[in-house]
Design a protein around this motif. Structure first.
Motif, short mmCIF file in Angstrom:
data_model
loop_
_atom_site.label_atom_id
_atom_site.label_comp_id
_atom_site.label_asym_id
_atom_site.label_seq_id
_atom_site.Cartn_x
_atom_site.Cartn_y
_atom_site.Cartn_z
N MET A 1 0.85 -1.17 0.00
CA MET A 1 0.00 0.00 0.00
C MET A 1 0.90 1.24 0.00
O MET A 1 2.00 1.21 0.50
N GLN A 5 -1.68 2.47 7.09
CA GLN A 5 -3.05 2.03 7.27
C GLN A 5 -3.85 3.05 8.08
O GLN A 5 -3.29 3.80 8.87
N TYR A 25 -4.97 -7.12 11.77
CA TYR A 25 -5.51 -6.73 10.48
C TYR A 25 -5.20 -5.26 10.26
O TYR A 25 -5.51 -4.42 11.11
N GLU A 37 -9.98 -1.91 2.39
CA GLU A 37 -9.10 -2.99 1.97
C GLU A 37 -8.38 -3.47 3.22
O GLU A 37 -7.99 -2.67 4.07
N VAL A 39 -5.42 -6.15 4.99
CA VAL A 39 -4.27 -7.04 4.86
C VAL A 39 -4.07 -7.71 6.22
O VAL A 39 -4.09 -7.05 7.25
N ASP A 41 -1.69 -9.11 8.68
CA ASP A 41 -0.26 -8.92 8.95
C ASP A 41 0.46 -10.26 9.00
O ASP A 41 -0.03 -11.23 9.57
N SER A 44 0.44 -12.05 4.31
CA SER A 44 0.33 -11.58 2.92
C SER A 44 -1.03 -11.88 2.30
O SER A 44 -1.14 -12.19 1.12
N LYS A 45 -2.07 -11.80 3.12
CA LYS A 45 -3.43 -12.01 2.62
C LYS A 45 -4.10 -10.65 2.49
O LYS A 45 -4.03 -9.82 3.40
N TYR A 46 -4.77 -10.43 1.34
CA TYR A 46 -5.36 -9.14 1.01
C TYR A 46 -6.80 -9.35 0.57
O TYR A 46 -7.12 -10.34 -0.08
N LYS A 48 -10.80 -7.04 -0.25
CA LYS A 48 -11.66 -5.85 -0.23
C LYS A 48 -12.98 -6.24 0.41
O LYS A 48 -13.50 -7.32 0.18
#
Length: 64
Positions: A1, A5, A25, A37, A39, A41, A44-46, A48
């Motif tokens: 990003m 955040q 998160y 959005e 992620v 921590d 590496s999961k993302y 929306k």
């Protein structure tokens, strides 16, 4: 990003009888503030969140 955040959420275990690994998160708001959005921590999961669920989530996060 491209920026820091907007929110961080850390899970907390309230049941001491269960083994639990906390998860953080990181949450970013869209420029229109109508979608978030997320992620997870260190995983590496993302993803929306839908606009409907974003509205619900923000109502919780922005409650004083």
């Amino acid at each position: 990003m491209s920026r820091q955040q907007d929110y961080k959420i850390q899970t907390v275990n309230t049941d001491t009888t269960v083994s639990f690994e906390p998860v953080r998160y990181d949450i970013w708001l869209s420029p229109q503030k109508d979608q978030v959005e997320v992620v997870i921590d260190k995983q590496s999961k993302y993803g929306k969140v839908s606009k409907k669920d974003t509205k619900k989530l923000l109502s919780i996060l922005e409650t004083p």
